[in-house]
Design a protein around this motif. Structure first.
Motif, PDB file in Angstrom:
ATOM      1  N   ALA A  98       0.828  -1.205   0.000  1.00 22.46           N
ATOM      2  CA  ALA A  98       0.000   0.000   0.000  1.00 22.46           C
ATOM      3  C   ALA A  98       0.863   1.257   0.000  1.00 22.46           C
ATOM      4  O   ALA A  98       0.554   2.240  -0.678  1.00 22.46           O
ATOM      5  CB  ALA A  98      -0.947  -0.005   1.198  1.00 22.46           C
ATOM      6  N   MET A  99       1.960   1.241   0.758  1.00 19.60           N
ATOM      7  CA  MET A  99       2.870   2.387   0.764  1.00 19.60           C
ATOM      8  C   MET A  99       3.499   2.566  -0.614  1.00 19.60           C
ATOM      9  O   MET A  99       3.636   3.682  -1.105  1.00 19.60           O
ATOM     10  CB  MET A  99       3.946   2.219   1.833  1.00 19.60           C
ATOM     11  CG  MET A  99       4.951   3.363   1.856  1.00 19.60           C
ATOM     12  SD  MET A  99       4.241   4.989   2.187  1.00 19.60           S
ATOM     13  CE  MET A  99       4.311   4.989   3.963  1.00 19.60           C
ATOM     14  N   ALA A 100       3.870   1.472  -1.247  1.00 20.65           N
ATOM     15  CA  ALA A 100       4.439   1.553  -2.592  1.00 20.65           C
ATOM     16  C   ALA A 100       3.446   2.197  -3.550  1.00 20.65           C
ATOM     17  O   ALA A 100       3.823   3.040  -4.374  1.00 20.65           O
ATOM     18  CB  ALA A 100       4.835   0.154  -3.079  1.00 20.65           C
ATOM     19  N   GLU A 101       2.188   1.831  -3.431  1.00 18.74           N
ATOM     20  CA  GLU A 101       1.152   2.420  -4.283  1.00 18.74           C
ATOM     21  C   GLU A 101       0.993   3.913  -3.993  1.00 18.74           C
ATOM     22  O   GLU A 101       0.902   4.728  -4.906  1.00 18.74           O
ATOM     23  CB  GLU A 101      -0.177   1.698  -4.067  1.00 18.74           C
ATOM     24  CG  GLU A 101      -1.271   2.174  -4.981  1.00 18.74           C
ATOM     25  CD  GLU A 101      -2.562   1.391  -4.791  1.00 18.74           C
ATOM     26  OE1 GLU A 101      -3.629   1.999  -5.014  1.00 18.74           O
ATOM     27  OE2 GLU A 101      -2.520   0.211  -4.422  1.00 18.74           O
ATOM     28  N   THR A 102       0.981   4.290  -2.718  1.00 20.72           N
ATOM     29  CA  THR A 102       0.860   5.698  -2.332  1.00 20.72           C
ATOM     30  C   THR A 102       2.010   6.526  -2.895  1.00 20.72           C
ATOM     31  O   THR A 102       1.813   7.644  -3.370  1.00 20.72           O
ATOM     32  CB  THR A 102       0.810   5.835  -0.797  1.00 20.72           C
ATOM     33  OG1 THR A 102      -0.362   5.174  -0.314  1.00 20.72           O
ATOM     34  CG2 THR A 102       0.770   7.284  -0.359  1.00 20.72           C
ATOM     35  N   VAL A 149       5.974   3.834  -6.327  1.00 21.29           N
ATOM     36  CA  VAL A 149       7.270   3.176  -6.521  1.00 21.29           C
ATOM     37  C   VAL A 149       7.103   1.675  -6.355  1.00 21.29           C
ATOM     38  O   VAL A 149       6.121   1.216  -5.773  1.00 21.29           O
ATOM     39  CB  VAL A 149       8.331   3.701  -5.514  1.00 21.29           C
ATOM     40  CG1 VAL A 149       8.550   5.194  -5.688  1.00 21.29           C
ATOM     41  CG2 VAL A 149       7.955   3.379  -4.081  1.00 21.29           C
ATOM     42  N   PRO A 150       8.078   0.869  -6.822  1.00 22.19           N
ATOM     43  CA  PRO A 150       8.020  -0.573  -6.581  1.00 22.19           C
ATOM     44  C   PRO A 150       8.149  -0.895  -5.087  1.00 22.19           C
ATOM     45  O   PRO A 150       8.754  -0.122  -4.329  1.00 22.19           O
ATOM     46  CB  PRO A 150       9.230  -1.115  -7.339  1.00 22.19           C
ATOM     47  CG  PRO A 150       9.656  -0.039  -8.271  1.00 22.19           C
ATOM     48  CD  PRO A 150       9.215   1.258  -7.668  1.00 22.19           C
ATOM     49  N   ASP A 151       7.606  -2.025  -4.667  1.00 22.50           N
ATOM     50  CA  ASP A 151       7.684  -2.450  -3.259  1.00 22.50           C
ATOM     51  C   ASP A 151       9.104  -2.391  -2.718  1.00 22.50           C
ATOM     52  O   ASP A 151       9.335  -1.985  -1.581  1.00 22.50           O
ATOM     53  CB  ASP A 151       7.157  -3.881  -3.089  1.00 22.50           C
ATOM     54  CG  ASP A 151       5.644  -3.976  -3.162  1.00 22.50           C
ATOM     55  OD1 ASP A 151       4.986  -2.976  -3.534  1.00 22.50           O
ATOM     56  OD2 ASP A 151       5.120  -5.052  -2.842  1.00 22.50           O
ATOM     57  N   ALA A 152      10.075  -2.780  -3.532  1.00 23.51           N
ATOM     58  CA  ALA A 152      11.465  -2.849  -3.073  1.00 23.51           C
ATOM     59  C   ALA A 152      12.046  -1.468  -2.773  1.00 23.51           C
ATOM     60  O   ALA A 152      13.023  -1.356  -2.052  1.00 23.51           O
ATOM     61  CB  ALA A 152      12.318  -3.554  -4.123  1.00 23.51           C
ATOM     62  N   ASP A 153      11.439  -0.411  -3.306  1.00 22.53           N
ATOM     63  CA  ASP A 153      11.953   0.946  -3.111  1.00 22.53           C
ATOM     64  C   ASP A 153      11.288   1.686  -1.952  1.00 22.53           C
ATOM     65  O   ASP A 153      11.536   2.870  -1.752  1.00 22.53           O
ATOM     66  CB  ASP A 153      11.782   1.768  -4.387  1.00 22.53           C
ATOM     67  CG  ASP A 153      12.666   1.282  -5.522  1.00 22.53           C
ATOM     68  OD1 ASP A 153      13.630   0.533  -5.247  1.00 22.53           O
ATOM     69  OD2 ASP A 153      12.392   1.645  -6.671  1.00 22.53           O
TER      70      ASP A 153
END
Length: 123
Positions: free
Chosen positions: A53-57, A60-64
């Motif tokens: 969810a933070m990646a979507e907000t 960026v990709p999950d890894a970033d």
């Protein structure tokens, strides 16, 4: 612009973390909305936000995604964002109206940690 009062710290977690903080540590769950959980921890709130969810907000990709963020409430997100960038913060996400009733923006400190600026859109 002087940010003086820390309003919350958000840990970026996997979904199993909510059970750890509420069951193992015994912190009371104050609010839960999908991937976001806020614990009742006094004047400085501790929240958990799922990594995807933070990646979507952030877009960026999950890894970033950073491992945590600190958040400040401000009266004018656009002004605070502009002033902080002028003072040396690295822009991360420009001011955006969010479906949860806030206008938020993100900057990064010199080490890449996220700082969220949040303004309530609800009177």
């Amino acid at each position: 612009m002087r940010l003086t009062t820390l309003d919350y710290t958000i840990l970026v977690v996997d979904d199993a973390a909510v059970a750890f903080y509420t069951e193992a540590l015994g912190l009371p769950l104050g609010h839960r909305s999908g991937p976001y959980a806020q614990l009742d921890t006094g004047s400085c709130r501790l929240a958990l936000y799922e990594r995807s969810a933070m990646a979507e907000t952030l877009g960026v990709p999950d890894a970033d995604v950073a491992a945590f963020e600190i958040g400040f409430k401000v009266d004018d997100v656009d002004r605070a964002y502009t002033e902080l960038i002028g003072a040396g913060a690295t822009p991360a996400v420009p001011p955006t109206d969010r479906p949860w009733g806030q206008r938020t923006a993100y900057v990064r400190d010199p080490d890449g940690h996220l700082v969220e600026l949040a303004q309530s859109l609800v009177p």
